[in-house]
Scaffold this active site. Sequence first.
Site, PDB file in Angstrom:
ATOM      1  N   ALA A   1       0.926  -0.656  -0.180  1.00 39.65           N
ATOM      2  CA  ALA A   1      -0.451   0.428   0.300  1.00 39.65           C
ATOM      3  C   ALA A   1       0.824   1.242   0.093  1.00 39.65           C
ATOM      4  O   ALA A   1       2.280   1.361   0.318  1.00 39.65           O
ATOM      5  CB  ALA A   1      -0.573  -0.043   1.011  1.00 39.65           C
TER       6      ALA A   1
ATOM      7  N   GLU B   1      -0.640  -9.587  -0.877  1.00 34.87           N
ATOM      8  CA  GLU B   1      -2.083  -8.777  -0.267  1.00 34.87           C
ATOM      9  C   GLU B   1      -3.388  -9.564  -1.138  1.00 34.87           C
ATOM     10  O   GLU B   1      -4.654 -10.021  -1.341  1.00 34.87           O
ATOM     11  CB  GLU B   1      -2.300  -7.597   1.124  1.00 34.87           C
ATOM     12  CG  GLU B   1      -1.964  -8.041   1.970  1.00 34.87           C
ATOM     13  CD  GLU B   1      -2.459  -7.086   3.123  1.00 34.87           C
ATOM     14  OE1 GLU B   1      -2.377  -6.114   2.793  1.00 34.87           O
ATOM     15  OE2 GLU B   1      -2.972  -7.664   4.162  1.00 34.87           O
TER      16      GLU B   1
ATOM     17  N   GLU C   1       4.943  -5.150   6.766  1.00 36.17           N
ATOM     18  CA  GLU C   1       4.472  -3.947   7.578  1.00 36.17           C
ATOM     19  C   GLU C   1       5.240  -3.859   9.330  1.00 36.17           C
ATOM     20  O   GLU C   1       4.617  -2.898  10.054  1.00 36.17           O
ATOM     21  CB  GLU C   1       2.969  -4.065   7.862  1.00 36.17           C
ATOM     22  CG  GLU C   1       2.190  -4.337   6.460  1.00 36.17           C
ATOM     23  CD  GLU C   1       1.927  -5.424   5.609  1.00 36.17           C
ATOM     24  OE1 GLU C   1       2.847  -6.026   5.907  1.00 36.17           O
ATOM     25  OE2 GLU C   1       1.380  -5.557   5.003  1.00 36.17           O
TER      26      GLU C   1
ATOM     27  N   GLY D   1       0.750  -4.729   0.692  1.00 34.98           N
ATOM     28  CA  GLY D   1      -0.025  -4.976   0.226  1.00 34.98           C
ATOM     29  C   GLY D   1      -0.459  -6.034  -1.416  1.00 34.98           C
ATOM     30  O   GLY D   1      -1.122  -6.020  -2.074  1.00 34.98           O
TER      31      GLY D   1
END
Length: 259
Positions: A66, A112, A132, A109
């Site tokens: 992300a 993910e 993360e 992300g």
Amino acid sequence: MSDYETIIASREGRVQVIQLNRPKALNALNAKLIAEVLEVCRAADADESVGCILIKGSEKAFAAGADISEMADKDYDHIYGVNPFGEWDKIAATRTPMIAAVSGFALGGGCELAMMCDIIMASTTARFGQPEIKLGIIPGAGGTQRLTQAVGKAKAMDLCLTGRMMDAEEAERAGLVARVVEPETLDEEAMKAAATIAGYSKLSTIIAKDAVGRAQDMGVTEGVQAERRLFAGLFATADQKEGMAAFMEKRAPVWKRDR
Ligand code: CAA
């Protein structure tokens, strides 16, 4: 081709290709990119002529996570209250089968998003991880759940707590990746698999995806019952009649969409 800002969307036959395209940020997934991916996925679901979605990045990165610059100044009220990552769940709810073709980094992300796809094909250069923890956070788009389902608690804990990356070979051994191929053949192999899926009855591929997905959401007994209901439902479709008739008549099936 399309006019999107952060992706390149194109069609190859019945395959909808989405290329993540923020090369300067290693395809970091900002809100715009997620919105654009979602728009294409929704259009694919509504379009009988699309039988599979293929998501890919660049040689260096599928996606490095992300977008940290977009998240850095956000507070709890925003992340929990506004729930921007709720948009990602809508991508995961896509009904059309999805393949992720991963080369280079698939982190945070990025990993993910790949795990939201039904099949991950990786080049030998792929690197998967949920780093993360290094940022003082945890995965926020399903990583703790989907990674654990894919690779089991031992490796999921290892990756989420240490933040280390695993290479393609380890990811395949662990069950995250379906196939590993040489970098120069990734596009071709992923497209071949996507075209194969897209060639079948879309209804039966959607139902197969739904049935396999149940295995992750419920216990075996309940899952088998759900599978049986979905299986029985297919016997109400024209494609089941045609698929079986074609087999017995030793000819290729002509799916309902082509008649
Ligand atoms: N967000 C925003 N920008 C990112 C980014 C990210 N996740 N990852 C990389 N970039 C940017 C870098 O800031 C850099 O930009 P500038 O050139 O403007 O400085 C550019 O992409 C290239 O990156 P690097 O110079 O760092 O490239 P590298 O080859 O040296 O390292 C890397 C590659 C190891 C992937 C490193 O970029 C990195 O560690 N990235 C962050 C990975 C990460 O922490 N991902 C998790 C994000 S949080 C998340 O995803 C939450 C969630 O669960 C939803």
